[in-house]
Design a protein around this motif. Sequence first.
Motif, PDB file in Angstrom:
ATOM      1  N   CYS A  65     -54.680 -21.535  96.361  1.00  0.00           N
ATOM      2  CA  CYS A  65     -55.868 -21.366  96.892  1.00  0.00           C
ATOM      3  C   CYS A  65     -56.623 -19.976  96.696  1.00  0.00           C
ATOM      4  N   VAL A  66     -57.686 -19.995  96.162  1.00  0.00           N
ATOM      5  CA  VAL A  66     -58.223 -18.685  95.951  1.00  0.00           C
ATOM      6  C   VAL A  66     -59.663 -19.040  96.660  1.00  0.00           C
ATOM      7  N   ARG A  67     -59.890 -20.125  97.089  1.00  0.00           N
ATOM      8  CA  ARG A  67     -61.369 -20.306  97.781  1.00  0.00           C
ATOM      9  C   ARG A  67     -61.020 -21.334  98.856  1.00  0.00           C
ATOM     10  N   PRO A  68     -61.758 -21.095 100.006  1.00  0.00           N
ATOM     11  CA  PRO A  68     -61.591 -21.821 101.208  1.00  0.00           C
ATOM     12  C   PRO A  68     -61.618 -23.237 100.815  1.00  0.00           C
ATOM     13  N   GLU A  69     -60.670 -24.113 101.439  1.00  0.00           N
ATOM     14  CA  GLU A  69     -60.881 -25.675 101.294  1.00  0.00           C
ATOM     15  C   GLU A  69     -60.799 -26.088  99.759  1.00  0.00           C
ATOM     16  N   ARG A  70     -60.297 -25.330  99.117  1.00  0.00           N
ATOM     17  CA  ARG A  70     -60.167 -25.769  97.256  1.00  0.00           C
ATOM     18  C   ARG A  70     -58.738 -25.163  96.982  1.00  0.00           C
ATOM     19  N   TRP A  71     -58.145 -26.339  96.240  1.00  0.00           N
ATOM     20  CA  TRP A  71     -56.810 -25.819  95.700  1.00  0.00           C
ATOM     21  C   TRP A  71     -56.693 -26.239  94.092  1.00  0.00           C
ATOM     22  N   LEU A  72     -56.025 -25.498  93.341  1.00  0.00           N
ATOM     23  CA  LEU A  72     -55.772 -25.486  92.199  1.00  0.00           C
ATOM     24  C   LEU A  72     -54.248 -26.058  91.899  1.00  0.00           C
ATOM     25  N   LEU A  73     -54.154 -27.159  91.365  1.00  0.00           N
ATOM     26  CA  LEU A  73     -52.731 -28.072  91.255  1.00  0.00           C
ATOM     27  C   LEU A  73     -52.454 -27.681  89.934  1.00  0.00           C
ATOM     28  N   LEU A  74     -51.269 -27.139  89.554  1.00  0.00           N
ATOM     29  CA  LEU A  74     -50.578 -27.181  88.164  1.00  0.00           C
ATOM     30  C   LEU A  74     -49.413 -27.926  88.138  1.00  0.00           C
ATOM     31  N   THR A  75     -49.453 -28.821  87.345  1.00  0.00           N
ATOM     32  CA  THR A  75     -48.520 -29.921  86.968  1.00  0.00           C
ATOM     33  C   THR A  75     -47.870 -30.072  85.674  1.00  0.00           C
ATOM     34  N   ALA A  76     -46.722 -30.446  85.352  1.00  0.00           N
ATOM     35  CA  ALA A  76     -46.350 -30.772  84.125  1.00  0.00           C
ATOM     36  C   ALA A  76     -47.320 -31.583  83.530  1.00  0.00           C
ATOM     37  N   PRO A  77     -47.441 -31.090  82.037  1.00  0.00           N
ATOM     38  CA  PRO A  77     -48.501 -32.354  81.380  1.00  0.00           C
ATOM     39  C   PRO A  77     -47.987 -33.578  81.475  1.00  0.00           C
ATOM     40  N   ASN A  78     -49.413 -34.588  81.507  1.00  0.00           N
ATOM     41  CA  ASN A  78     -49.225 -36.043  81.709  1.00  0.00           C
ATOM     42  C   ASN A  78     -49.996 -36.472  80.540  1.00  0.00           C
ATOM     43  N   PRO A  79     -50.030 -37.737  80.399  1.00  0.00           N
ATOM     44  CA  PRO A  79     -50.984 -38.396  79.306  1.00  0.00           C
ATOM     45  C   PRO A  79     -52.469 -37.804  79.813  1.00  0.00           C
ATOM     46  N   HIS A 178     -43.672 -14.918  74.379  1.00  0.00           N
ATOM     47  CA  HIS A 178     -42.854 -16.293  74.097  1.00  0.00           C
ATOM     48  C   HIS A 178     -43.516 -17.371  74.261  1.00  0.00           C
ATOM     49  N   PRO A 179     -42.693 -18.412  73.462  1.00  0.00           N
ATOM     50  CA  PRO A 179     -43.687 -19.618  73.280  1.00  0.00           C
ATOM     51  C   PRO A 179     -44.191 -20.272  74.664  1.00  0.00           C
ATOM     52  N   SER A 180     -43.333 -20.602  75.589  1.00  0.00           N
ATOM     53  CA  SER A 180     -43.873 -21.279  76.781  1.00  0.00           C
ATOM     54  C   SER A 180     -42.685 -21.205  77.931  1.00  0.00           C
ATOM     55  N   VAL A 181     -43.079 -21.435  79.031  1.00  0.00           N
ATOM     56  CA  VAL A 181     -42.065 -21.726  80.014  1.00  0.00           C
ATOM     57  C   VAL A 181     -42.534 -23.121  80.938  1.00  0.00           C
ATOM     58  N   THR A 182     -41.847 -23.539  81.644  1.00  0.00           N
ATOM     59  CA  THR A 182     -42.085 -24.741  82.277  1.00  0.00           C
ATOM     60  C   THR A 182     -42.384 -24.698  83.678  1.00  0.00           C
ATOM     61  N   LEU A 183     -43.027 -25.501  84.526  1.00  0.00           N
ATOM     62  CA  LEU A 183     -43.302 -25.590  85.869  1.00  0.00           C
ATOM     63  C   LEU A 183     -42.009 -25.854  86.606  1.00  0.00           C
ATOM     64  N   ALA A 184     -41.217 -26.430  86.070  1.00  0.00           N
ATOM     65  CA  ALA A 184     -39.898 -26.815  86.722  1.00  0.00           C
ATOM     66  C   ALA A 184     -39.256 -25.292  86.810  1.00  0.00           C
ATOM     67  N   SER A 185     -39.196 -24.436  85.986  1.00  0.00           N
ATOM     68  CA  SER A 185     -38.715 -23.006  86.073  1.00  0.00           C
ATOM     69  C   SER A 185     -39.331 -22.103  87.178  1.00  0.00           C
ATOM     70  N   LEU A 186     -40.625 -22.430  87.053  1.00  0.00           N
ATOM     71  CA  LEU A 186     -41.548 -21.634  88.069  1.00  0.00           C
ATOM     72  C   LEU A 186     -41.572 -21.986  89.479  1.00  0.00           C
ATOM     73  N   SER A 187     -41.380 -23.273  89.667  1.00  0.00           N
ATOM     74  CA  SER A 187     -41.168 -23.792  91.148  1.00  0.00           C
ATOM     75  C   SER A 187     -39.944 -23.869  91.711  1.00  0.00           C
ATOM     76  N   GLY A 188     -38.992 -23.334  90.795  1.00  0.00           N
ATOM     77  CA  GLY A 188     -37.627 -23.101  91.445  1.00  0.00           C
ATOM     78  C   GLY A 188     -36.507 -24.419  91.296  1.00  0.00           C
ATOM     79  N   GLU A 189     -37.060 -25.297  90.391  1.00  0.00           N
ATOM     80  CA  GLU A 189     -36.339 -26.409  90.079  1.00  0.00           C
ATOM     81  C   GLU A 189     -35.941 -26.291  88.408  1.00  0.00           C
ATOM     82  N   ARG A 190     -34.718 -26.747  88.410  1.00  0.00           N
ATOM     83  CA  ARG A 190     -34.116 -26.620  87.056  1.00  0.00           C
ATOM     84  C   ARG A 190     -34.097 -28.288  86.450  1.00  0.00           C
ATOM     85  N   THR A 191     -34.272 -28.469  85.130  1.00  0.00           N
ATOM     86  CA  THR A 191     -34.152 -29.758  84.702  1.00  0.00           C
ATOM     87  C   THR A 191     -32.907 -29.866  84.231  1.00  0.00           C
TER      88      THR A 191
END
Length: 192
Positions: A65-79, A178-191
Amino acid sequence: MSGPESGAATDPAPGITCASLPADIIELAALRERTQVLKALAARRGLALPSAGWITAARETLVLCVRPERWLLLTAPNPPGAALAGWRTAGAGCAAAIELSSALTALYLAGPAVPDVLARGCRLDLHPQVFLPGSAAATYVAQVPVMLAALPAGWLLLTPSTTEWLGVSARAFGFVSHPSVTLASLSGERTP
Protein backbone atom coordinates in the motif's frame (compact mmCIF):
# COMPACT_ATOMS: atom_id res chain seq x y z
CA MET A 1 51.12 -27.63 -14.44
CA SER A 2 50.36 -26.36 -11.00
CA GLY A 3 47.04 -26.10 -9.20
CA PRO A 4 45.62 -22.95 -7.80
CA GLU A 5 47.37 -21.58 -4.76
CA SER A 6 45.59 -22.11 -1.49
CA GLY A 7 44.27 -18.85 -0.22
CA ALA A 8 44.10 -17.46 -3.77
CA ALA A 9 41.62 -14.65 -4.13
CA THR A 10 38.23 -15.69 -5.38
CA ASP A 11 35.61 -13.52 -6.96
CA PRO A 12 33.90 -11.52 -4.23
CA ALA A 13 30.23 -12.04 -3.58
CA PRO A 14 28.10 -9.73 -5.69
CA GLY A 15 26.96 -6.53 -4.01
CA ILE A 16 23.60 -6.67 -5.72
CA THR A 17 21.59 -9.33 -7.49
CA CYS A 18 18.51 -8.67 -9.55
CA ALA A 19 15.86 -11.21 -10.49
CA SER A 20 12.67 -10.89 -12.48
CA LEU A 21 9.56 -11.57 -10.41
CA PRO A 22 6.81 -12.98 -12.64
CA ALA A 23 3.52 -11.91 -11.10
CA ASP A 24 -0.03 -10.87 -11.77
CA ILE A 25 -0.39 -7.36 -10.38
CA ILE A 26 -3.88 -6.23 -9.39
CA GLU A 27 -4.67 -2.85 -7.88
CA LEU A 28 -7.62 -2.80 -5.50
CA ALA A 29 -9.18 0.58 -4.74
CA ALA A 30 -11.76 0.69 -1.99
CA LEU A 31 -15.00 2.35 -2.98
CA ARG A 32 -16.16 5.25 -0.84
CA GLU A 33 -16.58 4.19 2.79
CA ARG A 34 -16.20 0.49 1.87
CA THR A 35 -12.63 0.00 3.12
CA GLN A 36 -13.65 -2.21 6.05
CA VAL A 37 -15.77 -4.41 3.78
CA LEU A 38 -12.78 -4.84 1.43
CA LYS A 39 -10.48 -5.62 4.36
CA ALA A 40 -12.93 -8.27 5.60
CA LEU A 41 -13.09 -9.79 2.11
CA ALA A 42 -9.29 -9.91 1.94
CA ALA A 43 -9.13 -11.45 5.43
CA ARG A 44 -11.50 -14.22 4.32
CA ARG A 45 -9.00 -14.90 1.52
CA GLY A 46 -6.14 -15.06 4.04
CA LEU A 47 -4.73 -11.62 3.22
CA ALA A 48 -4.11 -8.60 5.42
CA LEU A 49 -4.38 -5.23 3.67
CA PRO A 50 -1.61 -3.11 5.20
CA SER A 51 -1.88 0.56 6.04
CA ALA A 52 -0.27 3.11 3.73
CA GLY A 53 3.49 2.76 3.59
CA TRP A 54 3.67 -0.97 4.36
CA ILE A 55 3.80 -4.39 2.70
CA THR A 56 2.51 -7.76 3.91
CA ALA A 57 3.06 -11.29 2.62
CA ALA A 58 0.83 -14.35 2.82
CA ARG A 59 -0.33 -17.27 0.71
CA GLU A 60 2.15 -16.66 -2.12
CA THR A 61 0.94 -13.06 -2.31
CA LEU A 62 2.61 -9.74 -1.62
CA VAL A 63 0.29 -6.84 -0.78
CA LEU A 64 1.65 -3.32 -0.70
CA CYS A 65 0.00 0.00 0.00
CA VAL A 66 1.63 3.22 -1.16
CA ARG A 67 -1.58 5.27 -1.41
CA PRO A 68 -4.50 5.48 1.03
CA GLU A 69 -7.22 2.91 0.44
CA ARG A 70 -5.42 1.34 -2.55
CA TRP A 71 -3.44 -1.88 -2.54
CA LEU A 72 -1.29 -3.68 -5.08
CA LEU A 73 -1.57 -7.46 -4.95
CA LEU A 74 1.22 -9.49 -6.54
CA THR A 75 0.24 -13.12 -7.07
CA ALA A 76 1.71 -16.02 -9.01
CA PRO A 77 0.87 -15.73 -12.71
CA ASN A 78 -2.49 -17.20 -13.70
CA PRO A 79 -4.13 -17.50 -17.12
CA PRO A 80 -4.62 -13.98 -18.54
CA GLY A 81 -7.45 -12.15 -16.80
CA ALA A 82 -8.13 -14.84 -14.18
CA ALA A 83 -6.80 -12.90 -11.17
CA LEU A 84 -8.59 -9.75 -12.24
CA ALA A 85 -11.89 -11.56 -12.82
CA GLY A 86 -11.68 -13.19 -9.40
CA TRP A 87 -11.18 -9.88 -7.59
CA ARG A 88 -13.77 -8.04 -9.68
CA THR A 89 -16.38 -10.67 -8.84
CA ALA A 90 -15.46 -10.92 -5.15
CA GLY A 91 -15.04 -7.16 -4.70
CA ALA A 92 -18.22 -6.06 -6.48
CA GLY A 93 -19.74 -3.27 -4.43
CA CYS A 94 -16.69 -2.60 -2.26
CA ALA A 95 -13.70 -2.21 -4.58
CA ALA A 96 -12.54 -1.48 -8.08
CA ALA A 97 -10.00 -3.99 -9.40
CA ILE A 98 -7.54 -2.97 -12.12
CA GLU A 99 -5.01 -5.20 -13.93
CA LEU A 100 -1.50 -3.65 -13.89
CA SER A 101 0.58 -6.68 -14.89
CA SER A 102 1.39 -5.27 -18.30
CA ALA A 103 2.09 -1.80 -16.93
CA LEU A 104 4.63 -2.73 -14.27
CA THR A 105 7.79 -4.80 -14.14
CA ALA A 106 8.43 -6.51 -10.79
CA LEU A 107 12.05 -7.08 -9.73
CA TYR A 108 13.57 -8.63 -6.63
CA LEU A 109 16.84 -7.01 -5.54
CA ALA A 110 19.14 -8.50 -2.93
CA GLY A 111 22.61 -7.88 -1.57
CA PRO A 112 24.37 -5.46 0.75
CA ALA A 113 24.74 -2.75 -1.90
CA VAL A 114 21.05 -2.41 -2.82
CA PRO A 115 20.41 0.66 -0.60
CA ASP A 116 23.57 2.34 -1.93
CA VAL A 117 22.62 1.66 -5.54
CA LEU A 118 19.05 2.89 -5.06
CA ALA A 119 20.26 5.95 -3.14
CA ARG A 120 22.16 7.08 -6.24
CA GLY A 121 18.89 8.08 -7.83
CA CYS A 122 16.24 7.87 -5.09
CA ARG A 123 14.75 10.70 -3.07
CA LEU A 124 13.97 8.54 -0.03
CA ASP A 125 16.15 7.88 3.00
CA LEU A 126 16.66 4.13 2.65
CA HIS A 127 18.72 3.70 5.82
CA PRO A 128 17.41 0.55 7.58
CA GLN A 129 16.60 2.56 10.73
CA VAL A 130 14.36 4.84 8.65
CA PHE A 131 13.02 2.60 5.87
CA LEU A 132 12.28 -0.44 8.02
CA PRO A 133 11.69 -3.96 6.71
CA GLY A 134 8.05 -4.05 5.68
CA SER A 135 8.09 -0.41 4.53
CA ALA A 136 6.74 0.49 1.09
CA ALA A 137 6.73 3.77 -0.82
CA ALA A 138 6.14 5.33 -4.19
CA THR A 139 9.04 7.51 -5.31
CA TYR A 140 11.32 8.31 -8.23
CA VAL A 141 14.58 6.54 -9.01
CA ALA A 142 16.62 8.02 -11.85
CA GLN A 143 13.58 10.14 -12.77
CA VAL A 144 11.45 6.99 -13.20
CA PRO A 145 8.35 6.60 -10.99
CA VAL A 146 8.72 3.38 -9.00
CA MET A 147 7.38 1.61 -5.95
CA LEU A 148 9.84 0.17 -3.45
CA ALA A 149 9.32 -2.21 -0.57
CA ALA A 150 11.87 -3.45 1.95
CA LEU A 151 11.46 -7.21 2.36
CA PRO A 152 13.11 -9.23 5.13
CA ALA A 153 15.91 -10.45 2.82
CA GLY A 154 15.82 -8.00 -0.10
CA TRP A 155 13.84 -5.36 -1.94
CA LEU A 156 10.81 -5.34 -4.22
CA LEU A 157 11.01 -2.82 -7.06
CA LEU A 158 8.02 -2.12 -9.29
CA THR A 159 8.91 0.00 -12.28
CA PRO A 160 6.95 0.95 -15.40
CA SER A 161 9.95 1.29 -17.67
CA THR A 162 13.38 -0.02 -18.51
CA THR A 163 15.78 -0.81 -15.71
CA GLU A 164 18.91 0.10 -17.62
CA TRP A 165 19.69 2.65 -14.89
CA LEU A 166 19.86 -0.17 -12.36
CA GLY A 167 22.54 -2.10 -14.23
CA VAL A 168 24.59 1.04 -14.84
CA SER A 169 24.34 2.23 -11.23
CA ALA A 170 25.00 -1.22 -9.76
CA ARG A 171 27.98 -2.16 -11.94
CA ALA A 172 30.47 -0.69 -9.44
CA PHE A 173 28.91 -2.77 -6.66
CA GLY A 174 29.21 -6.16 -8.39
CA PHE A 175 25.87 -6.52 -10.18
CA VAL A 176 24.54 -10.01 -10.96
CA SER A 177 21.30 -10.68 -12.80
CA HIS A 178 19.32 -13.85 -12.09
CA PRO A 179 16.47 -15.16 -14.26
CA SER A 180 13.63 -15.01 -11.72
CA VAL A 181 12.34 -15.67 -8.22
CA THR A 182 8.89 -16.79 -7.11
CA LEU A 183 6.30 -15.14 -4.92
CA ALA A 184 6.27 -18.28 -2.80
CA SER A 185 9.91 -17.73 -1.86
CA LEU A 186 9.31 -14.05 -1.06
CA SER A 187 6.17 -14.64 0.97
CA GLY A 188 7.99 -17.18 3.14
CA GLU A 189 6.32 -20.22 1.64
CA ARG A 190 8.25 -22.98 -0.01
CA THR A 191 6.89 -25.20 -2.69
CA PRO A 192 7.74 -28.91 -2.53
